[in-house]
Design an enzyme around this catalytic site. Structure first.
Site, mmCIF file in Angstrom:
data_model
loop_
_atom_site.group_PDB
_atom_site.id
_atom_site.type_symbol
_atom_site.label_atom_id
_atom_site.label_comp_id
_atom_site.label_asym_id
_atom_site.label_seq_id
_atom_site.Cartn_x
_atom_site.Cartn_y
_atom_site.Cartn_z
ATOM 1 N N ASP A 259 37.169 35.996 46.131
ATOM 2 C CA ASP A 259 35.745 36.124 45.832
ATOM 3 C C ASP A 259 34.966 34.969 46.446
ATOM 4 O O ASP A 259 35.354 33.813 46.311
ATOM 5 C CB ASP A 259 35.531 36.113 44.308
ATOM 6 N N ASP B 111 35.657 40.092 48.014
ATOM 7 C CA ASP B 111 34.306 40.353 47.498
ATOM 8 C C ASP B 111 33.358 39.267 47.967
ATOM 9 O O ASP B 111 33.643 38.078 47.800
ATOM 10 C CB ASP B 111 34.298 40.369 45.959
ATOM 11 N N ASP C 73 42.319 39.486 44.527
ATOM 12 C CA ASP C 73 41.350 39.529 45.623
ATOM 13 C C ASP C 73 40.872 38.110 45.886
ATOM 14 O O ASP C 73 41.337 37.163 45.247
ATOM 15 C CB ASP C 73 40.168 40.447 45.272
HETATM 16 N N1 DCP Z 1 32.876 39.488 37.526
HETATM 17 C C1 DCP Z 1 31.894 39.976 36.702
HETATM 18 N N2 DCP Z 1 31.543 41.291 36.746
HETATM 19 C C2 DCP Z 1 32.167 42.133 37.580
HETATM 20 C C3 DCP Z 1 33.177 41.667 38.420
HETATM 21 C C4 DCP Z 1 33.512 40.326 38.362
HETATM 22 O O1 DCP Z 1 31.338 39.226 35.916
HETATM 23 N N3 DCP Z 1 31.819 43.426 37.589
HETATM 24 C C5 DCP Z 1 33.199 38.061 37.499
HETATM 25 C C6 DCP Z 1 34.218 37.653 36.506
HETATM 26 C C7 DCP Z 1 35.446 37.399 37.301
HETATM 27 C C8 DCP Z 1 34.924 37.053 38.664
HETATM 28 O O2 DCP Z 1 33.672 37.689 38.756
HETATM 29 O O3 DCP Z 1 36.194 36.364 36.790
HETATM 30 C C9 DCP Z 1 35.817 37.515 39.737
HETATM 31 O O4 DCP Z 1 36.284 38.825 39.475
HETATM 32 P P1 DCP Z 1 37.785 39.226 39.729
HETATM 33 O O5 DCP Z 1 37.954 40.616 39.227
HETATM 34 O O6 DCP Z 1 38.132 38.981 41.138
HETATM 35 O O7 DCP Z 1 38.588 38.269 38.735
HETATM 36 P P2 DCP Z 1 39.402 36.965 39.024
HETATM 37 O O8 DCP Z 1 39.051 36.400 40.360
HETATM 38 O O9 DCP Z 1 39.168 36.099 37.847
HETATM 39 O O10 DCP Z 1 40.891 37.447 38.983
HETATM 40 P P3 DCP Z 1 41.893 37.779 40.201
HETATM 41 O O11 DCP Z 1 42.640 36.532 40.428
HETATM 42 O O12 DCP Z 1 42.757 38.867 39.698
HETATM 43 O O13 DCP Z 1 41.068 38.192 41.375
HETATM 44 MG MG MG Z 2 39.201 37.520 42.126
#
Ligand code: DCP
Ligand code: MG
Length: 371
Positions: free
Chosen positions: A206, A295, A204
């Site tokens: 963010d 997000d 996604d």
């Molecule tokens: N996060 C969090 N609690 C949540 C959701 C997210 O603390 N309930 C934080 C940690 C993640 C960041 O927000 O690293 C972004 O969430 P993602 O699930 O999008 O994770 P990433 O961006 O790191 O991975 P991807 O590349 O798969 O989107």
């Molecule tokens: Mg992400």
């Protein structure tokens, strides 16, 4: 004779937030196996086991060289009996039989397909499987009631499950920037999540939104969402208060301005913009756009540093920061604040560097938080 071998014995600090973990991984075969077992544990709703595998994988990701023998791992933290068995298997045979058989199992495949639907978690997926539903086709045919998120998730399944590229993330960033500055000039948009850590793809995109003047960000999210909706950029959106709000008053919860902290889960419609539109097998005609999970989070400027640190990840890095704060510093860290339980007061910060300093940690830049 052993010392003539020069086999490097590794040393790694206990917490992932004490380590610098870049995207360069010298032990991908090992970490892929452990990550798959972590994913399986999470899909089985066994988060404790999942975290144990994630921690073990993170230790190996931090090593400067490929592991060639188990003896090099002596004394390393977070490597439990099970993880060591997996590592030994990979070192001896070239692959993990447990990871391989998990990957092939019908249950893992079904859980993965069903939780690939936006809005479907492990519990729902397991319930469907118990009722004989293992595929999207079976789900569609079953007539099971789906909520709005799941309907959108099913409809945009291919797009949502196709990795997002950095170029696509940047294109979305420009749209979000335009939306935000149109409804509130001076507001600022920051790319967070995996792309801020330098990843080339993500599941996604963010974003964190704020305004340099405290309070001006209030009510911003609905306006941004309306603007995006009016321009036809949203296939789905749900705006919520941060789930943290619904949880019991924790010490890391400042009483006053929490209500302004909002989150929007959305699915964007991104035009192909010169990119070769993807051909899905079933499609008669390629779509001129793709669906992307986005997000959005709005934070008041007083909490921005905490929100930025909390939303940059990785998930394990975040978890380890909170564990470090709690166990080693008697502090509570959240995406809103840092509370010192000994001094019974909040520690203010206007940058991530200050938060690391409060925590007694060396600063780790985003590109080295890929634990
Ligand atoms: N996060 C969090 N609690 C949540 C959701 C997210 O603390 N309930 C934080 C940690 C993640 C960041 O927000 O690293 C972004 O969430 P993602 O699930 O999008 O994770 P990433 O961006 O790191 O991975 P991807 O590349 O798969 O989107
Ligand atoms: Mg992400």
């Amino acid at each position: 004779a052993e010392c003539l071998n020069f086999a490097m014995v590794f040393s790694v600090p206990n917490y992932a937030c004490q380590r610098r973990t870049t995207l360069e991984n010298h032990n991908a075969v090992l970490t892929d196996a452990l990550s798959l077992l972590a994913e399986n544990a999470e899909l089985e709703d066994e988060d404790g086991r999942g975290v144990a595998f994630r921690r073990a994988a993170a230790v190996l990701k931090a090593l400067p060289k490929p592991v060639t023998s188990l003896t090099q791992l002596r004394g390393l933290p977070c490597l439990g009996e099970h993880s060591l068995r997996v590592i030994q298997d990979v070192l001896e045979t070239g692959s993990s039989s447990e990871a391989e058989s998990t990957k092939q199992s019908e249950r893992f495949k079904a859980l993965k397909v069903l939780t690939g639907i936006f809005g479907v978690g492990p519990k729902t997926a397991a319930w469907w499987i118990r009722h004989g539903i293992n595929t999207l086709h079976q789900l569609r045919a079953s007539g099971h009631t789906l909520n709005r998120a799941q309907q959108a998730g099913l409809e945009h399944y291919d797009g949502v499950n196709r990795p997002v590229t950095k170029a696509e993330a940047d294109a979305i960033g420009e749209i979000v920037e335009t939306a935000v500055t149109s409804v509130l000039p001076g507001a600022q948009v920051t790319l967070t999540g995996g792309f801020r850590r330098g990843k080339l793809t993500g599941h996604d995109v963010d974003f964190l939104i704020t305004h340099p003047e405290e309070g001006r960000e209030e009510g911003l999210m609905p306006k941004v969402v309306s603007w995006l909706e009016s321009q036809g950029f949203l296939l789905y959106q749900k705006t919520t208060r941060n789930s943290y709000l619904e949880s019991k008053d924790g010490p890391a919860r400042p009483a006053s301005n929490m209500d302004r902290f909002e989150r929007c889960f959305s699915i964007f419609k991104l035009d192909a913009c010169g990119r070769q539109p993807a051909l899905s097998q079933a499609d008669e005609e390629p779509k001129p756009w793709r669906a992307v999970r986005v997000d959005l989070v709005v934070s008041p400027i007083s909490q921005f540093a905490f929100a930025l640190l909390g939303w940059t990840g990785s998930k394990l890095f975040e978890r380890e920061l909170r564990r470090w704060a709690g166990y080693e510093k008697t502090m509570s860290l959240s995406s809103h604040a840092l509370y010192d339980n000994k001094q019974s007061r909040y520690l203010k910060a206007t940058s991530e560097e200050e938060i690391f300093a409060h925590l007694g940690l060396e600063y780790v830049p985003p590109s080295e938080r890929n634990a």
